[in-house]
Design a protein around this motif. Structure first.
Motif, PDB file in Angstrom:
ATOM      1  N   ALA A 130      -4.085   2.388   4.337  1.00  0.00           N
ATOM      2  CA  ALA A 130      -2.928   1.639   4.841  1.00  0.00           C
ATOM      3  C   ALA A 130      -3.267   0.160   4.956  1.00  0.00           C
ATOM      4  O   ALA A 130      -4.327  -0.208   5.460  1.00  0.00           O
ATOM      5  CB  ALA A 130      -2.495   2.178   6.200  1.00  0.00           C
ATOM      6  N   ARG A 131      -2.354  -0.690   4.508  1.00  0.00           N
ATOM      7  CA  ARG A 131      -2.536  -2.137   4.613  1.00  0.00           C
ATOM      8  C   ARG A 131      -1.444  -2.771   5.466  1.00  0.00           C
ATOM      9  O   ARG A 131      -1.432  -3.978   5.663  1.00  0.00           O
ATOM     10  CB  ARG A 131      -2.535  -2.774   3.221  1.00  0.00           C
ATOM     11  CG  ARG A 131      -3.648  -2.284   2.319  1.00  0.00           C
ATOM     12  CD  ARG A 131      -5.015  -2.807   2.769  1.00  0.00           C
ATOM     13  NE  ARG A 131      -5.154  -4.217   2.477  1.00  0.00           N
ATOM     14  CZ  ARG A 131      -5.697  -5.115   3.292  1.00  0.00           C
ATOM     15  NH1 ARG A 131      -6.105  -4.746   4.478  1.00  0.00           N
ATOM     16  NH2 ARG A 131      -5.810  -6.373   2.944  1.00  0.00           N
ATOM     17  N   ALA A 174      -6.876   3.282   9.291  1.00  0.00           N
ATOM     18  CA  ALA A 174      -6.467   2.385   8.208  1.00  0.00           C
ATOM     19  C   ALA A 174      -7.365   2.559   6.990  1.00  0.00           C
ATOM     20  O   ALA A 174      -6.893   2.614   5.845  1.00  0.00           O
ATOM     21  CB  ALA A 174      -6.495   0.941   8.698  1.00  0.00           C
ATOM     22  N   TRP A 191      -5.534  -3.925  19.868  1.00  0.00           N
ATOM     23  CA  TRP A 191      -5.584  -3.814  18.413  1.00  0.00           C
ATOM     24  C   TRP A 191      -5.772  -5.169  17.745  1.00  0.00           C
ATOM     25  O   TRP A 191      -5.726  -5.262  16.527  1.00  0.00           O
ATOM     26  CB  TRP A 191      -4.303  -3.181  17.888  1.00  0.00           C
ATOM     27  CG  TRP A 191      -4.164  -1.729  18.220  1.00  0.00           C
ATOM     28  CD1 TRP A 191      -5.034  -0.960  18.930  1.00  0.00           C
ATOM     29  CD2 TRP A 191      -3.096  -0.866  17.852  1.00  0.00           C
ATOM     30  NE1 TRP A 191      -4.574   0.322  19.032  1.00  0.00           N
ATOM     31  CE2 TRP A 191      -3.379   0.418  18.378  1.00  0.00           C
ATOM     32  CE3 TRP A 191      -1.914  -1.039  17.131  1.00  0.00           C
ATOM     33  CZ2 TRP A 191      -2.542   1.509  18.202  1.00  0.00           C
ATOM     34  CZ3 TRP A 191      -1.085   0.045  16.955  1.00  0.00           C
ATOM     35  CH2 TRP A 191      -1.389   1.309  17.487  1.00  0.00           C
ATOM     36  N   SER A 221      -6.916  -2.290  -0.891  1.00  0.00           N
ATOM     37  CA  SER A 221      -6.191  -1.087  -0.528  1.00  0.00           C
ATOM     38  C   SER A 221      -6.504   0.024  -1.521  1.00  0.00           C
ATOM     39  O   SER A 221      -6.267  -0.107  -2.717  1.00  0.00           O
ATOM     40  CB  SER A 221      -4.687  -1.365  -0.515  1.00  0.00           C
ATOM     41  OG  SER A 221      -3.965  -0.185  -0.250  1.00  0.00           O
ATOM     42  N   LEU A 243       0.993  -2.281   9.154  1.00  0.00           N
ATOM     43  CA  LEU A 243       1.370  -1.623  10.383  1.00  0.00           C
ATOM     44  C   LEU A 243       2.806  -2.041  10.679  1.00  0.00           C
ATOM     45  O   LEU A 243       3.129  -3.229  10.647  1.00  0.00           O
ATOM     46  CB  LEU A 243       0.434  -2.043  11.514  1.00  0.00           C
ATOM     47  CG  LEU A 243       0.651  -1.384  12.883  1.00  0.00           C
ATOM     48  CD1 LEU A 243      -0.673  -1.202  13.601  1.00  0.00           C
ATOM     49  CD2 LEU A 243       1.606  -2.196  13.744  1.00  0.00           C
ATOM     50  N   THR A 299      -6.712   6.109   5.303  1.00  0.00           N
ATOM     51  CA  THR A 299      -5.428   6.281   4.625  1.00  0.00           C
ATOM     52  C   THR A 299      -5.159   5.223   3.562  1.00  0.00           C
ATOM     53  O   THR A 299      -4.221   5.352   2.778  1.00  0.00           O
ATOM     54  CB  THR A 299      -4.280   6.230   5.644  1.00  0.00           C
ATOM     55  OG1 THR A 299      -4.297   4.954   6.309  1.00  0.00           O
ATOM     56  CG2 THR A 299      -4.397   7.340   6.669  1.00  0.00           C
ATOM     57  N   ILE A 313       0.891   2.427   8.851  1.00  0.00           N
ATOM     58  CA  ILE A 313       0.643   2.953  10.192  1.00  0.00           C
ATOM     59  C   ILE A 313       1.816   2.567  11.088  1.00  0.00           C
ATOM     60  O   ILE A 313       2.243   1.414  11.107  1.00  0.00           O
ATOM     61  CB  ILE A 313      -0.672   2.404  10.749  1.00  0.00           C
ATOM     62  CG1 ILE A 313      -1.855   2.927   9.923  1.00  0.00           C
ATOM     63  CG2 ILE A 313      -0.846   2.780  12.223  1.00  0.00           C
ATOM     64  CD1 ILE A 313      -3.188   2.330  10.320  1.00  0.00           C
ATOM     65  N   VAL A 367      -6.145  -5.449  13.642  1.00  0.00           N
ATOM     66  CA  VAL A 367      -4.779  -5.757  13.222  1.00  0.00           C
ATOM     67  C   VAL A 367      -4.548  -7.262  13.273  1.00  0.00           C
ATOM     68  O   VAL A 367      -4.658  -7.875  14.323  1.00  0.00           O
ATOM     69  CB  VAL A 367      -3.754  -5.048  14.137  1.00  0.00           C
ATOM     70  CG1 VAL A 367      -2.341  -5.391  13.704  1.00  0.00           C
ATOM     71  CG2 VAL A 367      -3.963  -3.555  14.110  1.00  0.00           C
ATOM     72  N   VAL A 401      -2.882  -4.946   8.202  1.00  0.00           N
ATOM     73  CA  VAL A 401      -3.849  -4.148   8.938  1.00  0.00           C
ATOM     74  C   VAL A 401      -4.983  -3.774   8.004  1.00  0.00           C
ATOM     75  O   VAL A 401      -4.790  -3.619   6.795  1.00  0.00           O
ATOM     76  CB  VAL A 401      -3.196  -2.886   9.537  1.00  0.00           C
ATOM     77  CG1 VAL A 401      -2.698  -1.961   8.452  1.00  0.00           C
ATOM     78  CG2 VAL A 401      -4.161  -2.129  10.438  1.00  0.00           C
ATOM     79  N   GLY A 402      -6.178  -3.604   8.557  1.00  0.00           N
ATOM     80  CA  GLY A 402      -7.313  -3.190   7.753  1.00  0.00           C
ATOM     81  C   GLY A 402      -7.938  -4.350   7.013  1.00  0.00           C
ATOM     82  O   GLY A 402      -7.460  -5.474   7.020  1.00  0.00           O
ATOM     83  N   SER A 452       0.871  -1.172   0.000  1.00  0.00           N
ATOM     84  CA  SER A 452       0.000   0.000   0.000  1.00  0.00           C
ATOM     85  C   SER A 452       0.904   1.217   0.000  1.00  0.00           C
ATOM     86  O   SER A 452       2.117   1.108   0.191  1.00  0.00           O
ATOM     87  CB  SER A 452      -0.909  -0.005   1.229  1.00  0.00           C
ATOM     88  OG  SER A 452      -0.152   0.098   2.418  1.00  0.00           O
TER      89      SER A 452
END
Length: 501
Positions: free
Chosen positions: A98-99, A93, A110, A131, A101, A96, A54, A114, A126-127, A50
């Motif tokens: 974001a995939r 996540a 988390w 993406s 962490l 943004t 994070i 996560v 994550v997420g 991604s």
């Protein structure tokens, strides 16, 4: 013009010097560089790819390794505090795209959003879902810093490598960070102030002496017993240090540090107190926004006595104006909105072109802060045109806090206000209209309200005090009257507000 390239260059130039210190742990620049390169390879191999990653932070050495490694792997860094609730992390996540962490010691809370691979893992998926890459994220961007605005959700300020490097170089011309010196870092790096003071330290070959939490006794001992060249604080921290300092003085023979104060204007009395706390102390006061890579005004230590209580004059490469509602300059001495023109502006707000266009026009950033230009060219702030609460120098959105409590059992309506406080500048007070139909389990208690907030808000945003009121005060147009709500707290003798214990 990339921060990771510049920092890795520093790890070679200052290889044997100490970069990071946390308790008994010392990391040299050479070790720091090796750890960054190794982790960057793990990130590249991990997937799913991604644009953003994070990075959980709480001022541990590994946090800085993770941030620079994510950059070196070509990702935009989204720093979040380790205390961030799981629901908020999932929202970040999604916002943004974001995939990944990146970092160690993923909080157990988390474990839902996560999909981490154990305590020793450094790279975690994550997420959920595909993406997506929101504008204006791309490989030229360095950071997404979330900052509260006048909306219910924090805005993601996107900062490029080039802009941040440019601003750091500018700051260094006014506030040098010599190689071999030490920065006592008590600010968290998810905060823009913590970012620039940390990065400038590492780019300069100096040492970051890290503290995960701000403890006045520890800070005072460290300043007396160690060779600390500088410490960055918000005025709340300075007030707490003055409050907890021993009556007989701090003693010690170490040179006094440079205090870099920011987040809000340092009251002159607090600055004078720091001088008495450690005789020989020098004070610099900085003002700036995340949207402009911070520090657009700097009061250098040699000018502090003359400029105390102001934000000083614009930094190099920054032009400032005080304008009226038509964005025309007002005469010196009159109050208007502070506007900034600088090459170090944000790329934009994450996924919000309309908000970006409203804040930045023709290269000018309209800050929302009110100020006046003095005859000597320095600027005094005169308040905020927005509804933000400034708690400990951190700007908080009351709408975000109110939304977090909207579904709380027992709460029919809520309103958050900032109330003046001698230590924090302002504290967050939440006024609650109780739900009369709620059962005994929904009884309003301060502890239950805090627990609810901790599950949905970052720690600094959880209200300090809770009150029960009969109804939300409204203005003549029927809109919520925040000023009237604040007055209820300031004048409880009227009997219209009752503190919840």
């Amino acid at each position: 013009m990339r921060l990771d390239t510049r920092i890795l260059d520093a790890t070679e130039r200052y290889a044997d010097a100490v970069a990071l210190v946390s308790g008994p742990h010392r990391v040299t620049y050479a070790q720091f560089g090796a750890q960054v390169r190794k982790l960057a390879e793990e990130i590249r191999a991990a997937g799913p790819r991604s644009v953003a990653a994070i990075v959980p932070v709480s001022n541990r050495p590994g946090d800085y390794v993770a941030q620079v490694a994510a950059w070196h792997a070509g990702l935009v860094v989204v720093p979040v505090h380790r205390g961030t609730p799981a629901a908020r992390l999932a929202a970040i996540a999604a916002q943004t795209g974001a995939r990944l962490l990146v970092g160690q010691d993923v909080p157990a809370a988390w474990s839902g959003p996560v999909e981490h691979a154990g305590e020793a893992a450094q790279v975690h998926p994550v997420g959920t879902g595909p993406s997506a890459t929101p504008a204006p994220l791309d490989s030229d961007q360095a950071l997404v810093v979330f900052t509260s605005g006048s909306t219910a959700q924090p805005k993601g300020v996107v900062l490029s490598h080039a802009a941040f490097i440019g601003k750091l170089a500018t700051i260094a011309t006014v506030l040098p960070f010599p190689a071999g010196s030490t920065t006592l870092q008590v600010l968290q790096p998810h905060f823009s102030f913590g970012q620039w003071t940390s990065l400038l330290t590492l780019l300069s070959g100096a040492t970051l002496l890290l503290r995960e939490r701000f403890d006045t006794g520890d800070v005072l001992r460290t300043l007396v017993e160690s060779d600390v060249a500088r410490i960055a604080v918000v005025p709340t921290m300075a007030r707490m240090l003055l409050r907890d300092a021993p009556a007989e003085g701090t003693g010690g023979s170490r040179p006094a540090p440079l205090w870099i104060c920011g987040g809000e204007v340092l009251p002159p009395a607090v600055g004078e107190g720091l001088g008495r706390l450690l005789p020989g102390s020098r004070i610099a006061d900085v003002y700036g926004l995340s949207e402009s890579c911070t520090s657009d005004f700097i009061v250098p230590p040699q000018e502090y006595d003359k400029a105390a209580g102001t934000i000083g004059r614009p930094s190099p490469n920054v032009t400032a104006a005080v304008v009226d509602e038509h964005r025309q300059p007002v005469p010196p001495g009159e109050v208007g909105e502070l506007a900034l023109h600088t090459p170090y502006l944000m790329t934009g707000y994450l996924g919000d072109a309309a908000a970006t266009a409203a804040a930045v026009r023709d290269g000018w950033l309209y800050t929302g802060d009110l100020g006046r230009l003095r005859a000597d060219g320095r600027v005094e702030l005169a308040g905020r045109s927005k509804t933000l609460i400034s708690r400990g120098g951190i700007k908080l959105s009351p709408l975000e806090i109110e939304n977090a409590y909207a579904g709380c059992p027992g709460c029919a309506e809520v309103i958050a206000v900032g109330v003046p406080d001698a230590v924090f500048g302002e504290r967050v007070h939440l006024l609650i209209v109780p739900d009369r139909a709620a059962g005994p389990a929904a009884r309003l208690t301060a502890e239950r309200m805090r627990v609810w907030g901790r599950g949905r808000l970052e720690p600094a945003k959880v209200p300090d005090v809770f009150h029960e009121i009969r109804e939300i005060p409204l203005g003549q147009t029927g809109k919520t009257d925040r000023r009237a709500a604040r007055q209820l707290v300031l004048h409880p003798e009227a009997g219209r507000v009752h503190r919840i214990r």
